[in-house]
Design a protein around this motif. Structure first.
Motif, short mmCIF file in Angstrom:
data_model
loop_
_atom_site.label_atom_id
_atom_site.label_comp_id
_atom_site.label_asym_id
_atom_site.label_seq_id
_atom_site.Cartn_x
_atom_site.Cartn_y
_atom_site.Cartn_z
N LEU A 168 0.82 -1.35 -0.05
CA LEU A 168 -0.12 0.05 -0.09
C LEU A 168 0.71 1.05 0.12
O LEU A 168 0.53 2.12 -0.92
N THR A 169 2.06 1.33 0.69
CA THR A 169 2.88 2.26 0.66
C THR A 169 3.47 2.60 -0.74
O THR A 169 3.50 3.57 -1.21
N GLY A 170 3.91 1.53 -1.38
CA GLY A 170 4.50 1.69 -2.78
C GLY A 170 3.39 2.01 -3.68
O GLY A 170 3.73 2.68 -4.71
N ASN A 171 2.19 1.91 -3.52
CA ASN A 171 0.99 2.28 -4.42
C ASN A 171 0.42 3.52 -4.24
O ASN A 171 -0.79 3.82 -4.48
N CYS A 172 1.07 3.91 -2.91
CA CYS A 172 0.73 5.39 -2.93
C CYS A 172 -0.59 5.64 -2.00
O CYS A 172 -1.28 6.60 -2.06
N HIS A 173 -0.73 4.51 -1.15
CA HIS A 173 -2.07 4.65 -0.43
C HIS A 173 -1.86 4.82 1.08
O HIS A 173 -2.53 5.30 2.00
N ILE A 174 -0.38 4.85 1.37
CA ILE A 174 0.10 4.70 2.74
C ILE A 174 1.20 5.71 2.78
O ILE A 174 2.25 5.50 1.88
N ASP A 175 1.49 6.57 3.86
CA ASP A 175 2.51 7.57 3.76
C ASP A 175 2.98 7.38 5.25
O ASP A 175 2.34 6.87 5.99
N TRP A 176 4.57 7.67 5.22
CA TRP A 176 5.25 7.45 6.55
C TRP A 176 5.63 8.79 7.19
O TRP A 176 6.28 8.67 8.07
N LYS A 177 5.39 9.99 6.43
CA LYS A 177 5.67 11.32 6.99
C LYS A 177 4.45 11.99 7.01
O LYS A 177 3.92 12.21 6.14
#
Length: 177
Positions: A168-177
């Motif tokens: 999900l992070t790689g597909n831009c659905h989750i961000d870490w900052k």
């Protein structure tokens, strides 16, 4: 003795034994029939694909890669492992893409993982010490989502659930900052 042969068709008349031979079915006819059956269910299949497509296709708002997002969040130590578990999960997702029930499962699971991450981790990222983020993600998102798998017919592991987060992070659905 008189024999009445009225009502007898030539097809059913035999002097002794009557043999019935079935014509051998063409293997291409069998495949064609299967294709027709599967395509008759196509609208049902397409609906599920559309639900899952939301998570498979990248969100266009933030096109940074998984590596860039983890770098921006000063979590570079996670990049190799995150990339590995993301790819393992992506392969499992691809392997079961033609099973409607698996698509429904993955759509629901990806949705739940995303909501759990955004509600339990994302809002606290700035206040969680960097060295504890992985433990928090495991405790608040990975473990509870793994625990709900029940019989787990897709044989998912805790790493697969973690892979969902990085997918999900790689597909831009989750961000870490």
């Amino acid at each position: 003795m008189q024999v009445n042969q009225s009502g007898i068709s030539a097809r059913a008349v035999a002097g002794r034994d009557l043999y019935h031979f079935a014509a051998r079915e063409n293997p291409f006819d069998i495949l064609y029939q299967k294709i027709k059956e599967e395509t008759s269910k196509c609208s049902e299949f397409k609906e599920t694909v559309d639900i899952l497509k939301r998570y498979i296709e990248p969100n266009r708002r933030d096109m940074r890669s998984l590596e860039q997002k983890l770098t921006d969040a000063e979590l570079t130590q996670l990049i190799n492992y995150a990339s590995e578990v993301k790819e393992i999960f992506a392969k499992k997702l691809t392997e079961s893409q033609y099973l409607r029930s698996a698509q429904e499962f993955y759509a629901q699971m990806l949705s739940k993982v995303r909501v759990d991450f955004n509600c339990k981790i994302y809002s606290r990222i700035g206040s969680i010490p960097k060295e504890l983020i992985s433990a928090e993600v495991t405790e608040k998102v990975v473990s509870p989502n793994f625990d709900i798998l029940g019989d787990n017919p897709l044989n998912l592991t805790t790493e697969d659930v973690l892979g969902m987060i990085y997918y999900l992070t790689g597909n831009c659905h989750i961000d870490w900052k």
